[in-house]
Design a protein around this motif. Structure first.
Motif, PDB file in Angstrom:
ATOM      1  N   PHE A   1      43.406  31.644  34.097  1.00 25.54           N
ATOM      2  CA  PHE A   1      42.499  31.769  35.236  1.00 25.54           C
ATOM      3  C   PHE A   1      41.103  32.137  34.721  1.00 25.54           C
ATOM      4  CE2 PHE A   1      41.260  33.975  39.325  1.00 25.54           C
ATOM      5  CZ  PHE A   1      41.635  32.989  40.221  1.00 25.54           C
TER       6      PHE A   1
ATOM      7  N   ALA B   1      43.744  40.398  38.075  1.00 24.05           N
ATOM      8  CA  ALA B   1      43.998  38.972  37.852  1.00 24.05           C
ATOM      9  C   ALA B   1      43.249  38.137  38.879  1.00 24.05           C
ATOM     10  CB  ALA B   1      45.504  38.698  37.931  1.00 24.05           C
ATOM     11  N   GLY B   2      42.032  38.530  39.199  1.00 22.59           N
ATOM     12  CA  GLY B   2      41.303  37.822  40.249  1.00 22.59           C
ATOM     13  C   GLY B   2      42.118  37.818  41.531  1.00 22.59           C
ATOM     14  N   ILE B   3      42.765  38.945  41.794  1.00 22.07           N
ATOM     15  CA  ILE B   3      43.679  39.039  42.943  1.00 22.07           C
ATOM     16  C   ILE B   3      42.886  39.241  44.235  1.00 22.07           C
ATOM     17  CG2 ILE B   3      45.657  40.251  43.955  1.00 22.07           C
ATOM     18  CD1 ILE B   3      46.290  41.303  41.121  1.00 22.07           C
ATOM     19  N   THR B   4      43.101  38.350  45.172  1.00 20.89           N
ATOM     20  CA  THR B   4      42.448  38.466  46.471  1.00 20.89           C
ATOM     21  C   THR B   4      43.098  39.596  47.269  1.00 20.89           C
ATOM     22  OG1 THR B   4      41.994  36.114  46.457  1.00 20.89           O
ATOM     23  CG2 THR B   4      41.911  37.222  48.607  1.00 20.89           C
TER      24      THR B   4
ATOM     25  N   ARG C   1      49.423  41.743  51.041  1.00 23.00           N
ATOM     26  CA  ARG C   1      49.589  42.431  49.744  1.00 23.00           C
ATOM     27  C   ARG C   1      49.370  43.931  49.895  1.00 23.00           C
ATOM     28  NH1 ARG C   1      46.305  37.749  46.448  1.00 23.00           N
ATOM     29  NH2 ARG C   1      48.080  36.334  46.155  1.00 23.00           N
TER      30      ARG C   1
ATOM     31  N   TYR D   1      38.011  39.886  45.539  1.00 19.90           N
ATOM     32  CA  TYR D   1      38.945  40.312  44.488  1.00 19.90           C
ATOM     33  C   TYR D   1      38.993  41.830  44.390  1.00 19.90           C
ATOM     34  CZ  TYR D   1      38.774  35.523  42.514  1.00 19.90           C
ATOM     35  OH  TYR D   1      38.851  34.177  42.298  1.00 19.90           O
TER      36      TYR D   1
ATOM     37  N   ASN E   1      47.622  37.340  34.720  1.00 22.93           N
ATOM     38  CA  ASN E   1      48.159  36.006  34.480  1.00 22.93           C
ATOM     39  C   ASN E   1      47.038  35.199  33.858  1.00 22.93           C
ATOM     40  OD1 ASN E   1      48.300  33.013  35.897  1.00 22.93           O
ATOM     41  ND2 ASN E   1      50.206  33.731  35.035  1.00 22.93           N
TER      42      ASN E   1
ATOM     43  N   GLU F   1      36.903  35.006  49.827  1.00 22.17           N
ATOM     44  CA  GLU F   1      37.960  35.947  49.437  1.00 22.17           C
ATOM     45  C   GLU F   1      37.384  37.005  48.511  1.00 22.17           C
ATOM     46  OE1 GLU F   1      41.396  33.903  47.843  1.00 22.17           O
ATOM     47  OE2 GLU F   1      41.185  32.260  49.275  1.00 22.17           O
TER      48      GLU F   1
ATOM     49  N   GLN G   1      48.855  27.087  42.494  1.00 22.04           N
ATOM     50  CA  GLN G   1      49.551  28.066  41.659  1.00 22.04           C
ATOM     51  C   GLN G   1      50.439  28.897  42.569  1.00 22.04           C
ATOM     52  OE1 GLN G   1      47.250  31.121  39.545  1.00 22.04           O
ATOM     53  NE2 GLN G   1      48.966  31.426  38.136  1.00 22.04           N
TER      54      GLN G   1
ATOM     55  N   PHE H   1      52.001  34.987  37.842  1.00 21.82           N
ATOM     56  CA  PHE H   1      51.123  35.564  38.859  1.00 21.82           C
ATOM     57  C   PHE H   1      51.908  36.237  39.983  1.00 21.82           C
ATOM     58  CE2 PHE H   1      48.585  35.565  42.739  1.00 21.82           C
ATOM     59  CZ  PHE H   1      47.557  36.376  42.314  1.00 21.82           C
TER      60      PHE H   1
ATOM     61  N   GLY I   1      52.325  31.412  44.670  1.00 24.98           N
ATOM     62  CA  GLY I   1      52.059  32.784  45.116  1.00 24.98           C
ATOM     63  C   GLY I   1      50.601  33.152  45.263  1.00 24.98           C
ATOM     64  N   THR I   2      49.709  32.170  45.108  1.00 24.97           N
ATOM     65  CA  THR I   2      48.275  32.467  45.256  1.00 24.97           C
ATOM     66  C   THR I   2      47.827  32.195  46.694  1.00 24.97           C
ATOM     67  OG1 THR I   2      47.685  30.219  44.611  1.00 24.97           O
ATOM     68  CG2 THR I   2      47.747  31.878  42.858  1.00 24.97           C
ATOM     69  N   THR I   3      46.612  32.614  46.985  1.00 26.87           N
ATOM     70  CA  THR I   3      46.057  32.382  48.312  1.00 26.87           C
ATOM     71  C   THR I   3      45.872  30.878  48.562  1.00 26.87           C
ATOM     72  OG1 THR I   3      43.952  32.963  47.280  1.00 26.87           O
ATOM     73  CG2 THR I   3      44.951  34.602  48.714  1.00 26.87           C
TER      74      THR I   3
ATOM     75  N   GLU J   1      40.637  35.589  33.266  1.00 28.90           N
ATOM     76  CA  GLU J   1      41.567  35.888  32.166  1.00 28.90           C
ATOM     77  C   GLU J   1      42.057  34.577  31.583  1.00 28.90           C
ATOM     78  OE1 GLU J   1      42.281  38.321  34.799  1.00 28.90           O
ATOM     79  OE2 GLU J   1      42.629  36.701  36.194  1.00 28.90           O
TER      80      GLU J   1
HETATM   81  N1  ARG Z   1      42.647  34.769  44.101  1.00 35.73           N
HETATM   82  C1  ARG Z   1      43.891  34.095  44.195  1.00 35.73           C
HETATM   83  C2  ARG Z   1      44.959  35.023  44.732  1.00 35.73           C
HETATM   84  O1  ARG Z   1      44.792  36.196  44.712  1.00 35.73           O
HETATM   85  C3  ARG Z   1      44.349  33.492  42.885  1.00 35.73           C
HETATM   86  C4  ARG Z   1      44.495  34.461  41.757  1.00 35.73           C
HETATM   87  C5  ARG Z   1      45.164  33.855  40.544  1.00 35.73           C
HETATM   88  N2  ARG Z   1      44.953  34.689  39.413  1.00 35.73           N
HETATM   89  C6  ARG Z   1      45.431  34.445  38.168  1.00 35.73           C
HETATM   90  N3  ARG Z   1      45.114  35.280  37.219  1.00 35.73           N
HETATM   91  N4  ARG Z   1      46.180  33.407  37.925  1.00 35.73           N
HETATM   92  O2  ARG Z   1      45.994  34.616  45.184  1.00 35.73           O
END
Ligand code: ARG
Length: 276
Positions: free
Chosen positions: A50, A104-107, A112, A238, A47, A236, A151, A87, A153-155, A54
Motif C-alpha cells: 500500500f 496501515a492507511g486504515i480508514t 471498526r 486515516y 499490510n 476517508e 483488496q 489487511f 476487507g478494505t473500504t 507501507e
Molecule cells: N483505507 C482503506 C481501508 O481502511 C484501505 C487500507 C489498506 N491498507 C493497506 N495497508 N493495505 O479499508
C-alpha cells in the motif's frame, strides 16, 4: 489482636483485588505503556502492499506509516517491530492484543470503532479506480457489468460489495438497492491491490478500486494503466488503531501525530515515499 489481624487481612485483600481489577479494566491488557516499556519493543501490524504508506523494500517495510511508527517508538524509548499481515487481520489482531497498534492507511469507520479505538486523523484520502488506459470510468455506475477487483476487507471492498449486493436501511430494515445491483457486475477480492492490478493487466478483471495514493503508485509502476477519482466516493480519514480502552498508548500516539502534523512532517513523509 486476632480480630485486628483479620480485619487487616481483609482490608489488604480488598485493596489488592481492586488493584488487580484496575489492571484489567484499563483495557490495555498486555499492550499497556508500562508493559511495552518493560519489554523494550512495540509491535505494529500493517499490510505492506500500500505504497506510499507501507511497502516492502528488500528485507524492510518502509513508508509513511513506518515513519510515524518510528516516532511513536522513539517517544516511548523502545524499538519498533513491524509485522506485515493480511489487511483484514489487522483490526482483529489489535483487538485481541497481538500487537500494540495498527498503522496501515486504515480508514476510521463506525464499524471498526466497535472493535478498536482510533487516534486523531492523520491523512485524508478517497477511493480511486485503476483501469486500462483506454477505459472510460468515472462513477460507480460506470462499472455496471464489469469485474471489479478490490483488496479484501478494505473500504473499497465494502463500497463495491454494497453497490453490487445492496444494503439494509438501518431503521426500516428494508433492502436498499445498490447502484450496481443486477447489472452483472462482480466483486473479486484479492490479498492486496497489487495482485488485483496484475489480474487487471492480464485482462481477468476490468477495474480495481483502492485508495488514491496506492492507486497512483500502482499506475506509476506499470504501463498501460491509468487511474481516476471515483466521483461519488466520500473522503476517508486515516487513523492508527489500538485496543479498546488503551487510553495511555493512544495519548502518546495522538501527541506524536499532532506534532508531526503541525510540523508538516506527514506531507514530507508522503513526498519522500512517493516514488515507491
Ligand atoms: N483505507 C482503506 C481501508 O481502511 C484501505 C487500507 C489498506 N491498507 C493497506 N495497508 N493495505 O479499508
Amino acid at each position: 489482636m486476632k480480630l485486628v489481624k483479620k480485619i487487616l487481612a481483609a482490608v489488604l485483600a480488598l485493596g489488592m483485588s481492586s488493584v488487580l481489577l484496575a489492571g484489567c479494566s484499563d483495557g490495555a491488557g498486555n499492550q499497556s505503556v508500562a508493559k511495552i516499556k518493560e519489554s523494550g519493543e512495540i509491535v505494529m501490524y500493517t499490510n505492506a502492499a500500500f505504497a506510499p504508506f507501507e511497502y516492502v523494500d528488500g528485507q524492510d517495510v518502509k513508508g509513511v506509516d513506518v515513519e510515524i511508527a518510528l516516532e511513536i517508538a522513539k517517544e516511548l524509548g523502545v524499538e519498533l517491530k513491524v509485522k506485515d499481515v493480511k489487511f483484514d487481520s489487522i483490526v482483529p489482531g489489535i483487538e485481541s492484543g497481538k500487537a500494540a497498534f495498527g498503522a496501515a492507511g486504515i480508514t476510521i469507520t463506525e464499524d471498526r470503532k466497535k472493535s478498536v479505538d482510533f487516534s486523531i486523523e492523520y491523512y485524508t484520502s478517497v477511493q480511486y479506480i485503476i483501469c486500462k488506459e483506454d477505459a472510460d470510468f468515472a462513477k460507480t455506475e460506470d462499472l455496471a457489468g464489469k469485474a471489479i477487483g478490490v483488496q479484501l476487507g478494505t473500504t473499497g471492498d465494502f463500497l463495491i460489495s454494497d453497490a453490487i449486493d445492496g444494503t439494509e436501511d438501518e431503521e426500516t430494515k428494508e433492502h436498499v438497492k445498490g447502484v450496481l445491483e443486477g447489472s452483472g457486475a462482480s466483486c473479486k477480492q484479492y490479498a492486496n491491490a497489487i495482485e488485483a492490478s496484475q489480474d487487471l493487466m492480464n485482462g481477468r478483471i476490468d477495474a480495481v478500486v483502492i485508495d488514491k495514493l496506492p492507486a497512483e503508485s500502482i499506475v506509476n509502476n506499470n504501463s498501460g494503466l491509468k487511474c481516476v477519482k471515483l466521483e461519488d466516493a466520500e473522503p476517508e480519514a486515516y487513523g492508527i488503531c489500538v485496543s479498546k480502552g488503551n487510553e495511555e498508548l493512544l495519548k502518546v500516539i495522538d501527541e506524536v501525530l499532532n506534532r508531526l502534523i503541525s510540523e508538516g512532517k506527514i506531507d514530507s513523509f508522503v513526498l519522500a515515499h512517493s516514488n515507491a
